[in-house]
Design an enzyme around this catalytic site. Structure first.
Site, mmCIF file in Angstrom:
data_model
loop_
_atom_site.group_PDB
_atom_site.id
_atom_site.type_symbol
_atom_site.label_atom_id
_atom_site.label_comp_id
_atom_site.label_asym_id
_atom_site.label_seq_id
_atom_site.Cartn_x
_atom_site.Cartn_y
_atom_site.Cartn_z
ATOM 1 N N HIS A 37 0.837 -1.204 0.000
ATOM 2 C CA HIS A 37 0.000 0.000 0.000
ATOM 3 C C HIS A 37 0.874 1.257 0.000
ATOM 4 O O HIS A 37 0.582 2.234 -0.709
ATOM 5 C CB HIS A 37 -0.897 0.034 1.250
ATOM 6 C CG HIS A 37 -1.922 -1.044 1.310
ATOM 7 N ND1 HIS A 37 -1.905 -2.026 2.272
ATOM 8 C CD2 HIS A 37 -3.011 -1.295 0.541
ATOM 9 C CE1 HIS A 37 -2.933 -2.833 2.095
ATOM 10 N NE2 HIS A 37 -3.621 -2.413 1.048
ATOM 11 N N ARG A 189 -4.326 -9.873 4.709
ATOM 12 C CA ARG A 189 -4.690 -11.173 5.283
ATOM 13 C C ARG A 189 -3.485 -11.931 5.838
ATOM 14 O O ARG A 189 -3.642 -12.840 6.649
ATOM 15 C CB ARG A 189 -5.406 -12.027 4.237
ATOM 16 C CG ARG A 189 -6.826 -11.554 3.918
ATOM 17 C CD ARG A 189 -7.524 -12.488 2.952
ATOM 18 N NE ARG A 189 -8.945 -12.166 2.820
ATOM 19 C CZ ARG A 189 -9.426 -11.292 1.961
ATOM 20 N NH1 ARG A 189 -8.605 -10.651 1.154
ATOM 21 N NH2 ARG A 189 -10.720 -11.059 1.895
#
Length: 282
Positions: A37, A189
């Site tokens: 990100h 995750r």
């Protein structure tokens, strides 16, 4: 650092500081930020006068209630990570109520069949949920450029298709996959994996890399067989799908065509945690 929790406040602020000549970069995320990100944010900061990042776990793109409930929410940590890139990045962290205004339903989109492959087969309604939230966020932020990671390559192609069909004035920028030291594609995750699971999950990228080498000299069928046999030997990992597909249409490769670009896609479960990855085969 500016943090907005409602779309009306964000829209008002953006209107006060931007004009038609101002370049706005946008990175939509579901939070639990990692280096992947941050690489998108770095890219956005390099090419835009204003950068907005959204942190919103979108319920309409989950077809598994347990996955939605367990999805990590770490807003304070996310903001600290964003600050390492720039204090000038604008954070938009709305509530479900603010985004959906009491009608938490997905719009229906025609993605020319892209939505029916791979993820679409195993997650019905997923891409309508993705299209719904991305379209709403684009309406709010009105970005010049929007940045998406290539790990979710099918999602990237679907967003491009939506922008094309709805004539949304934004440039979609795909950015390379960021990987952990063992090759595992970075994902929010991953934080749910145990230390041992995270280490052993290197098998996913290792298998994709071997598939890449095999595809140079072998048929698609031979590569499929290799991957299936590899995961049959794995006790901890359950293969949901492996697909070799045309990068543009996402249709499965039956017989190789030298004029086409192909990509391998994989989805694997480890202890009910779903991990996906992809690699270019050309």
């Amino acid at each position: 650092m500016l943090l907005f929790n409602t779309q009306n406040e964000l829209i008002s602020y953006l209107n006060s500081i931007s004009n038609k000549e101002t370049s706005v970069g946008f990175v939509p995320t579901m939070g639990a930020l990692h280096e992947g990100h941050l690489s998108l944010l770095t890219e956005a900061c390099q090419h835009n006068a204003i950068v907005v990042v959204s942190i919103f776990v979108n319920p309409t793109q989950f077809n598994n209630a347990e996955d939605l409930a367990k999805y990590p929410k770490t807003l304070d940590k996310d903001i600290e990570k964003i600050k390492t890139i720039s204090d000038d990045i604008i954070v938009f962290a709305p509530s479900v109520e603010d985004i959906y205004r009491g009608e938490m339903v997905s719009e229906h989109f025609d993605f020319d069949g892209l939505e029916n492959q791979m993820e679409g087969k195993f997650r019905p309604g997923h891409f309508n949920g993705v299209g719904t939230i991305v379209k709403r966020l684009f309406d709010i932020v009105k970005p010049t450029n929007a940045y998406f990671g290539e790990k979710d390559f099918q999602q990237l192609q679907i967003v491009k298709k939506m922008v094309e069909k709805l004539k949304i004035p934004v440039t979609i920028v795909g950015c390379p996959i960021y990987r952990e030291s063992n090759g595992l594609a970075m994902s929010s995750r991953n934080e749910r994996l145990s230390v041992a699971e995270r280490k052993e999950a290197a098998i996913i990228y290792k298998t994709l890399s071997q598939a890449l080498n095999l595809f140079k000299t072998k048929s698609a069928e031979a590569v499929y067989e290799f991957v299936l046999k590899t995961f049959e030997k794995q006790n901890r990992f359950e293969l949901e799908y492996f697909e070799i597909a045309d990068e543009t249409t996402l249709l499965p490769c039956i017989r190789k065509n030298k004029t086409k670009k192909y990509r391998a896609f994989i989805a694997v479960f480890v202890n009910k945690i779903r991990l996906i990855d992809t690699i270019s085969l050309n």
